[in-house]
Design a protein around this motif. Structure first.
Motif, PDB file in Angstrom:
ATOM      1  N   THR A  86      -4.144   5.672  -4.733  1.00 37.11           N
ATOM      2  CA  THR A  86      -3.107   6.419  -5.439  1.00 37.11           C
ATOM      3  C   THR A  86      -3.587   6.644  -6.871  1.00 37.11           C
ATOM      4  N   PHE A  87      -3.677   7.909  -7.265  1.00 40.16           N
ATOM      5  CA  PHE A  87      -4.141   8.258  -8.605  1.00 40.16           C
ATOM      6  C   PHE A  87      -2.960   8.708  -9.448  1.00 40.16           C
ATOM      7  N   ILE A 106      -0.658  11.002  -7.039  1.00 38.72           N
ATOM      8  CA  ILE A 106      -1.227  11.705  -5.892  1.00 38.72           C
ATOM      9  C   ILE A 106      -2.069  10.730  -5.085  1.00 38.72           C
ATOM     10  N   ARG A 107      -1.859  10.733  -3.768  1.00 40.77           N
ATOM     11  CA  ARG A 107      -2.644   9.871  -2.878  1.00 40.77           C
ATOM     12  C   ARG A 107      -3.809  10.677  -2.323  1.00 40.77           C
ATOM     13  N   GLU A 108      -5.008  10.200  -2.619  1.00 39.52           N
ATOM     14  CA  GLU A 108      -6.242  10.867  -2.200  1.00 39.52           C
ATOM     15  C   GLU A 108      -7.338   9.821  -2.075  1.00 39.52           C
ATOM     16  N   VAL A 109      -8.494  10.227  -1.547  1.00 39.58           N
ATOM     17  CA  VAL A 109      -9.624   9.310  -1.429  1.00 39.58           C
ATOM     18  C   VAL A 109     -10.554   9.393  -2.640  1.00 39.58           C
ATOM     19  N   THR A 110     -10.562  10.523  -3.349  1.00 49.27           N
ATOM     20  CA  THR A 110     -11.398  10.652  -4.546  1.00 49.27           C
ATOM     21  C   THR A 110     -10.564  11.209  -5.703  1.00 49.27           C
ATOM     22  N   ALA A 111     -11.016  10.931  -6.913  1.00 45.60           N
ATOM     23  CA  ALA A 111     -10.330  11.448  -8.102  1.00 45.60           C
ATOM     24  C   ALA A 111     -10.451  12.966  -8.161  1.00 45.60           C
ATOM     25  N   LEU A 141      -4.048   3.827  -9.601  1.00 45.58           N
ATOM     26  CA  LEU A 141      -2.877   2.972  -9.801  1.00 45.58           C
ATOM     27  C   LEU A 141      -2.852   1.838  -8.772  1.00 45.58           C
ATOM     28  N   LYS A 142      -2.428   0.669  -9.245  1.00 46.70           N
ATOM     29  CA  LYS A 142      -2.179  -0.448  -8.331  1.00 46.70           C
ATOM     30  C   LYS A 142      -0.801  -0.256  -7.700  1.00 46.70           C
ATOM     31  N   ASP A 143      -0.517  -1.012  -6.641  1.00 49.50           N
ATOM     32  CA  ASP A 143       0.752  -0.852  -5.923  1.00 49.50           C
ATOM     33  C   ASP A 143       1.960  -1.123  -6.816  1.00 49.50           C
ATOM     34  N   ASN A 144       1.842  -2.095  -7.751  1.00 49.27           N
ATOM     35  CA  ASN A 144       2.996  -2.414  -8.614  1.00 49.27           C
ATOM     36  C   ASN A 144       3.159  -1.428  -9.761  1.00 49.27           C
ATOM     37  N   GLU A 145       2.209  -0.511  -9.979  1.00 50.09           N
ATOM     38  CA  GLU A 145       2.305   0.481 -11.052  1.00 50.09           C
ATOM     39  C   GLU A 145       2.920   1.805 -10.583  1.00 50.09           C
ATOM     40  N   ILE A 146       3.131   1.938  -9.294  1.00 47.14           N
ATOM     41  CA  ILE A 146       3.647   3.190  -8.745  1.00 47.14           C
ATOM     42  C   ILE A 146       5.138   3.294  -9.011  1.00 47.14           C
ATOM     43  N   ARG A 148       7.079   6.628  -8.442  1.00 49.87           N
ATOM     44  CA  ARG A 148       7.752   7.656  -7.654  1.00 49.87           C
ATOM     45  C   ARG A 148       8.150   7.122  -6.276  1.00 49.87           C
ATOM     46  N   ALA A 149       9.381   7.425  -5.862  1.00 47.39           N
ATOM     47  CA  ALA A 149       9.884   6.977  -4.559  1.00 47.39           C
ATOM     48  C   ALA A 149       9.106   7.623  -3.420  1.00 47.39           C
ATOM     49  N   SER A 150       8.678   8.869  -3.616  1.00 53.19           N
ATOM     50  CA  SER A 150       7.932   9.565  -2.563  1.00 53.19           C
ATOM     51  C   SER A 150       6.556   8.943  -2.329  1.00 53.19           C
ATOM     52  N   THR A 151       6.001   8.289  -3.329  1.00 54.89           N
ATOM     53  CA  THR A 151       4.712   7.605  -3.179  1.00 54.89           C
ATOM     54  C   THR A 151       4.918   6.175  -2.718  1.00 54.89           C
ATOM     55  N   LYS A 152       6.013   5.546  -3.150  1.00 55.61           N
ATOM     56  CA  LYS A 152       6.289   4.150  -2.785  1.00 55.61           C
ATOM     57  C   LYS A 152       6.505   3.961  -1.291  1.00 55.61           C
ATOM     58  N   GLU A 153       7.029   4.976  -0.610  1.00 53.34           N
ATOM     59  CA  GLU A 153       7.317   4.814   0.810  1.00 53.34           C
ATOM     60  C   GLU A 153       6.063   4.621   1.655  1.00 53.34           C
ATOM     61  N   TYR A 154       4.896   4.912   1.095  1.00 48.48           N
ATOM     62  CA  TYR A 154       3.638   4.686   1.812  1.00 48.48           C
ATOM     63  C   TYR A 154       3.031   3.315   1.514  1.00 48.48           C
ATOM     64  N   MET A 155       3.704   2.502   0.710  1.00 48.21           N
ATOM     65  CA  MET A 155       3.162   1.207   0.305  1.00 48.21           C
ATOM     66  C   MET A 155       3.541   0.060   1.245  1.00 48.21           C
ATOM     67  N   ALA A 156       4.410   0.297   2.224  1.00 45.56           N
ATOM     68  CA  ALA A 156       4.878  -0.769   3.111  1.00 45.56           C
ATOM     69  C   ALA A 156       3.737  -1.277   3.991  1.00 45.56           C
ATOM     70  N   ASN A 157       3.733  -2.602   4.248  1.00 51.36           N
ATOM     71  CA  ASN A 157       2.698  -3.188   5.100  1.00 51.36           C
ATOM     72  C   ASN A 157       2.894  -2.829   6.566  1.00 51.36           C
ATOM     73  N   ASP A 158       4.150  -2.654   6.983  1.00 51.15           N
ATOM     74  CA  ASP A 158       4.442  -2.343   8.387  1.00 51.15           C
ATOM     75  C   ASP A 158       4.650  -0.837   8.583  1.00 51.15           C
ATOM     76  N   LEU A 159       3.865  -0.019   7.908  1.00 49.20           N
ATOM     77  CA  LEU A 159       4.002   1.428   7.963  1.00 49.20           C
ATOM     78  C   LEU A 159       3.559   1.935   9.332  1.00 49.20           C
ATOM     79  N   LYS A 160       4.407   2.733   9.986  1.00 49.03           N
ATOM     80  CA  LYS A 160       4.086   3.296  11.296  1.00 49.03           C
ATOM     81  C   LYS A 160       4.417   4.779  11.287  1.00 49.03           C
ATOM     82  N   PHE A 161       3.594   5.556  11.953  1.00 52.59           N
ATOM     83  CA  PHE A 161       3.833   6.987  12.094  1.00 52.59           C
ATOM     84  C   PHE A 161       4.140   7.279  13.557  1.00 52.59           C
TER      85      PHE A 161
END
Length: 188
Positions: A86-87, A106-111, A141-146, A148-161
């Protein structure tokens, strides 16, 4: 004549890369030692990176391209280009009504990919072209620095699609038919 680019090459050509550029004002005589400036710039290629460097040098240090020299230009590669990160991107841009500051997550693999996605989003949502956007800072960004709610929803350990609308395929080509007697069950 230029050969046409393949879709993969065209995608790579438009992606933003991060460059570190080191430059200074030209010395006026042998004893003059001007201050050296180092800057990280996002650009699609080296030529555009140099151009952006001189754009910022003119604004910040009052040094034009004819009065200065570039000492080094290096492309900064991502340390782990396969890990999703997360950048946080801080920008300043000129709209039709004024100048605004903004930060985005923004969640991406590269800056470079994150900056590329940001520029696309700004063009779509705010109608701001690339040349009116100044990137102030890009940080992972580290997980505790995020925030936005739209970005936080991807931080869960039990995330399933959910795998929606799965259509079972025939086991072999001989069992495949165009028409079926019953509709397929697409939810499991």
């Amino acid at each position: 004549p230029h050969l046409p680019l393949s879709p993969e090459e065209a995608l790579i050509a438009t992606m933003m890369q991060q460059y570190q550029i080191v430059g200074r004002r030209l010395p006026k005589d042998e004893k003059d030692v001007p201050a050296v400036c180092r800057m990280n710039v996002f650009a699609p290629n080296e030529v555009t990176a140099k151009s952006r460097f001189w754009y910022y040098m003119k604004k910040l240090k009052k040094v034009r391209r004819t009065q200065g020299e570039i000492l080094a230009l290096n492309e900064i590669r991502e340390y782990k280009p396969t890990k999703l990160k997360t950048f946080g991107i801080w920008i300043r841009y000129d709209s039709r009504s004024g100048t605004h500051n903004m930060n985005k997550e923004i969640r991406e693999v590269t800056a470079g990919g994150a900056v590329d996605r940001l520029l696309q989003e700004m063009a779509g949502r705010h109608r701001v072209p690339y040349d009116r956007i100044n990137i102030v800072r890009v940080a992972e960004l580290k997980d505790n620095e995020i925030r936005r709610a739209s970005t936080k929803e991807y931080m869960a350990n039990d995330l399933k699609f959910p795998l929606a609308h799965r259509v079972p395929r025939a086991t072999s080509r001989s069992n495949r038919t165009l028409f079926k007697a019953s509709r397929p069950n697409t939810f499991f």
